[in-house]
Write a protein that holds these residues in place. Structure first.
Motif, PDB file in Angstrom:
ATOM      1  N   GLY A   4       0.939  13.062   0.342  1.00  0.00           N
ATOM      2  CA  GLY A   4       1.538  14.526  -0.951  1.00  0.00           C
ATOM      3  C   GLY A   4       2.631  13.686  -1.925  1.00  0.00           C
ATOM      4  N   LYS A   5       3.134  12.512  -1.358  1.00  0.00           N
ATOM      5  CA  LYS A   5       4.696  12.690  -2.357  1.00  0.00           C
ATOM      6  C   LYS A   5       4.564  12.182  -3.571  1.00  0.00           C
TER       7      LYS A   5
ATOM      8  N   THR B 241       5.863  12.453  -6.268  1.00  0.00           N
ATOM      9  CA  THR B 241       6.761  12.056  -7.188  1.00  0.00           C
ATOM     10  C   THR B 241       7.014   9.927  -6.975  1.00  0.00           C
ATOM     11  N   VAL B 242       6.997  10.178  -5.625  1.00  0.00           N
ATOM     12  CA  VAL B 242       6.501   8.491  -5.624  1.00  0.00           C
ATOM     13  C   VAL B 242       5.593   8.276  -6.370  1.00  0.00           C
ATOM     14  N   VAL B 243       4.292   9.070  -6.569  1.00  0.00           N
ATOM     15  CA  VAL B 243       2.848   7.957  -6.967  1.00  0.00           C
ATOM     16  C   VAL B 243       3.156   8.257  -8.469  1.00  0.00           C
ATOM     17  N   GLU B 244       3.796   9.126  -8.728  1.00  0.00           N
ATOM     18  CA  GLU B 244       3.335   9.059 -10.571  1.00  0.00           C
ATOM     19  C   GLU B 244       4.795   7.975 -10.601  1.00  0.00           C
ATOM     20  N   SER B 245       6.659   7.524  -9.719  1.00  0.00           N
ATOM     21  CA  SER B 245       7.027   6.112 -10.126  1.00  0.00           C
ATOM     22  C   SER B 245       7.002   4.816 -10.038  1.00  0.00           C
ATOM     23  N   LEU B 246       6.305   4.524  -9.259  1.00  0.00           N
ATOM     24  CA  LEU B 246       5.316   3.814  -8.852  1.00  0.00           C
ATOM     25  C   LEU B 246       3.699   3.494  -9.621  1.00  0.00           C
ATOM     26  N   LEU B 247       3.093   4.504 -10.495  1.00  0.00           N
ATOM     27  CA  LEU B 247       2.285   4.297 -11.411  1.00  0.00           C
ATOM     28  C   LEU B 247       2.866   3.510 -12.588  1.00  0.00           C
ATOM     29  N   ASN B 248       3.929   4.909 -13.038  1.00  0.00           N
ATOM     30  CA  ASN B 248       5.299   3.663 -13.941  1.00  0.00           C
ATOM     31  C   ASN B 248       5.510   2.453 -14.528  1.00  0.00           C
ATOM     32  N   ALA B 249       6.049   2.187 -12.684  1.00  0.00           N
ATOM     33  CA  ALA B 249       6.166   0.905 -12.751  1.00  0.00           C
ATOM     34  C   ALA B 249       5.075  -0.437 -12.943  1.00  0.00           C
ATOM     35  N   ASP B 250       3.629   0.247 -12.401  1.00  0.00           N
ATOM     36  CA  ASP B 250       2.429  -0.739 -12.835  1.00  0.00           C
ATOM     37  C   ASP B 250       1.428   0.266 -12.494  1.00  0.00           C
ATOM     38  N   PRO B 251       0.872   0.293 -13.267  1.00  0.00           N
ATOM     39  CA  PRO B 251      -0.256   1.404 -13.263  1.00  0.00           C
ATOM     40  C   PRO B 251      -1.822   0.810 -12.441  1.00  0.00           C
ATOM     41  N   LYS B 252      -1.853  -0.421 -12.674  1.00  0.00           N
ATOM     42  CA  LYS B 252      -2.998  -1.085 -11.563  1.00  0.00           C
ATOM     43  C   LYS B 252      -3.083  -0.922 -10.331  1.00  0.00           C
ATOM     44  N   LEU B 253      -1.809   0.107 -10.024  1.00  0.00           N
ATOM     45  CA  LEU B 253      -2.099   0.021  -8.579  1.00  0.00           C
ATOM     46  C   LEU B 253      -2.880   1.438  -8.091  1.00  0.00           C
ATOM     47  N   SER B 254      -3.367   1.846  -9.365  1.00  0.00           N
ATOM     48  CA  SER B 254      -4.663   3.455  -8.511  1.00  0.00           C
ATOM     49  C   SER B 254      -5.943   2.470  -8.386  1.00  0.00           C
ATOM     50  N   GLN B 255      -6.061   1.430  -8.501  1.00  0.00           N
ATOM     51  CA  GLN B 255      -7.035   0.621  -8.822  1.00  0.00           C
ATOM     52  C   GLN B 255      -6.975  -0.419  -7.497  1.00  0.00           C
ATOM     53  N   ARG B 256      -6.324  -0.665  -7.241  1.00  0.00           N
ATOM     54  CA  ARG B 256      -6.086  -0.979  -5.602  1.00  0.00           C
ATOM     55  C   ARG B 256      -6.263  -0.767  -4.040  1.00  0.00           C
ATOM     56  N   LYS B 257      -7.197  -1.719  -3.694  1.00  0.00           N
ATOM     57  CA  LYS B 257      -8.012  -1.097  -2.698  1.00  0.00           C
ATOM     58  C   LYS B 257      -6.996  -1.572  -1.335  1.00  0.00           C
ATOM     59  N   ASP B 258      -7.020  -0.271  -0.018  1.00  0.00           N
ATOM     60  CA  ASP B 258      -6.137  -1.023   0.883  1.00  0.00           C
ATOM     61  C   ASP B 258      -6.914  -1.514   1.779  1.00  0.00           C
ATOM     62  N   ASP B 259      -6.505  -1.702   3.157  1.00  0.00           N
ATOM     63  CA  ASP B 259      -7.795  -2.012   3.930  1.00  0.00           C
ATOM     64  C   ASP B 259      -8.605  -1.693   4.811  1.00  0.00           C
ATOM     65  N   ASP B 260      -8.534  -0.142   4.502  1.00  0.00           N
ATOM     66  CA  ASP B 260      -9.806   0.764   5.088  1.00  0.00           C
ATOM     67  C   ASP B 260     -10.851   1.096   3.373  1.00  0.00           C
TER      68      ASP B 260
ATOM     69  N   TYR C 287       0.499  -1.511   0.235  1.00  0.00           N
ATOM     70  CA  TYR C 287       0.548  -0.039   0.136  1.00  0.00           C
ATOM     71  C   TYR C 287       1.001   1.278   0.283  1.00  0.00           C
ATOM     72  N   ALA C 288       2.306   1.001  -0.554  1.00  0.00           N
ATOM     73  CA  ALA C 288       2.506   2.013  -0.346  1.00  0.00           C
ATOM     74  C   ALA C 288       2.023   3.696  -1.274  1.00  0.00           C
ATOM     75  N   ILE C 289       1.710   3.154  -2.453  1.00  0.00           N
ATOM     76  CA  ILE C 289       0.744   4.277  -3.132  1.00  0.00           C
ATOM     77  C   ILE C 289      -0.312   4.753  -2.770  1.00  0.00           C
ATOM     78  N   HIS C 290      -0.552   4.353  -1.342  1.00  0.00           N
ATOM     79  CA  HIS C 290      -2.087   4.660  -0.419  1.00  0.00           C
ATOM     80  C   HIS C 290      -1.196   6.105   0.262  1.00  0.00           C
ATOM     81  N   ALA C 291       0.116   5.536   0.579  1.00  0.00           N
ATOM     82  CA  ALA C 291       0.525   6.145   1.862  1.00  0.00           C
ATOM     83  C   ALA C 291       0.871   7.439   1.348  1.00  0.00           C
ATOM     84  N   ALA C 292       1.747   7.302  -0.248  1.00  0.00           N
ATOM     85  CA  ALA C 292       2.362   8.367  -0.832  1.00  0.00           C
ATOM     86  C   ALA C 292       0.995   9.488  -1.207  1.00  0.00           C
ATOM     87  N   ALA C 293       0.280   8.916  -1.878  1.00  0.00           N
ATOM     88  CA  ALA C 293      -1.151   9.583  -1.932  1.00  0.00           C
ATOM     89  C   ALA C 293      -1.629  10.505  -0.630  1.00  0.00           C
ATOM     90  N   ARG C 294      -1.355   9.690   0.131  1.00  0.00           N
ATOM     91  CA  ARG C 294      -1.644  10.861   1.538  1.00  0.00           C
ATOM     92  C   ARG C 294      -0.702  11.435   2.024  1.00  0.00           C
TER      93      ARG C 294
END
Length: 244
Positions: free
Chosen positions: A19-20, A22-41, A10-17
């Motif tokens: 305000g990081k 560059t991290v969000v952009e890097s993670l999406l470039n590696a795996d665009p499907k991460l934007s559709q991942r639900k976390d434990d909340d 859930y690194a992308i969730h933490a980065a989105a929360r």
């Protein structure tokens, strides 16, 4: 799953929360499907970005091919509902509206973005929702039987009350407790809002589920004589020529 694996998942969730962007952009470039991942909340990254008022990340996520502006978390909240509840999130609201967010979508409690805007006294966002095509409806009742007007009256937002009434809000509707907007305004000690409702034609003879008129709910015992709500309303109503 270990805590380190959890954090990685859930690194992308933490980065989105946080305000990081560059991290969000890097993670999406590696795996665009991460934007559709639900976390434990039960939330996607877009929900966290909206809740933290992260404009740049909301914009980044909204540009993904699979972006759905009306995607719900596990409580039925859309990004627009969340942004509407956040102070000074006008820019995030703009992005979501431009991407076609449904201003009248309901969550599991039957509430729309306008309910939250009314509760937070967010006048500018309310205007944006009404200016949208199609516009927000002030005539949506939630599962407690409340319209946005009930909420605006309860927090004492006279400008919001007036805006809702200008946009066809029911004035004398009752919620599940039998409260009208006038009941809410008086019960919470908002004399100015009560007067605005009265001037708009609020009925004074409606009783709630316990048999109380709106004016019966004035919390005068808790206030000094100079600030007594009922006396204030009666005086101002007389000055305005309103019969109680």
């Amino acid at each position: 799953m270990s805590s380190s694996q959890q954090n990685e998942k859930y690194a992308i969730h933490a980065a989105a929360r946080e305000g990081k962007s560059t991290v969000v952009e890097s993670l999406l470039n590696a795996d665009p499907k991460l934007s559709q991942r639900k976390d434990d909340d039960g939330r996607l990254p877009i929900h966290w970005a909206a809740s933290s008022n992260q404009q740049a990340i909301v914009l980044l996520l909204s540009q993904q091919k699979t972006f759905d502006p009306d995607v719900e978390d596990d409580s039925g909240w859309t990004p627009l509902m969340i942004a509407a509840s956040v102070k000074d999130a006008d820019a995030v609201v703009d992005i979501l509206l431009q991407r076609g967010a449904d201003v009248n979508q309901k969550n599991q409690n039957g509430q729309t973005a306008l309910h939250f805007v009314a509760s937070k006294n967010n006048l500018e966002v309310a205007r944006k929702l009404f200016a949208n095509k199609p516009p927000a409806s002030s005539r949506v009742r939630d599962k407690r039987g409340q319209y946005p007007l009930h909420r605006a009256a309860a927090v004492g937002s006279t400008p919001m009350v007036k805006l809702l009434l200008e946009n066809r809000s029911p004035l004398n509707a009752t919620d599940v407790a039998g409260y009208t907007a006038l009941h809410h305004a008086v019960a919470e000690g908002h004399g100015d809002t009560a007067i605005a409702l009265l001037k708009a034609g609020a009925e004074t003879d409606k009783r709630d589920s316990d048999g109380y008129l709106a004016l019966d709910l004035a919390p005068d015992k808790e206030l000094t004589e100079a600030k007594q709500v009922r006396k204030y309303i009666e005086r101002e109503a007389e000055n305005e020529g309103i019969e109680l």
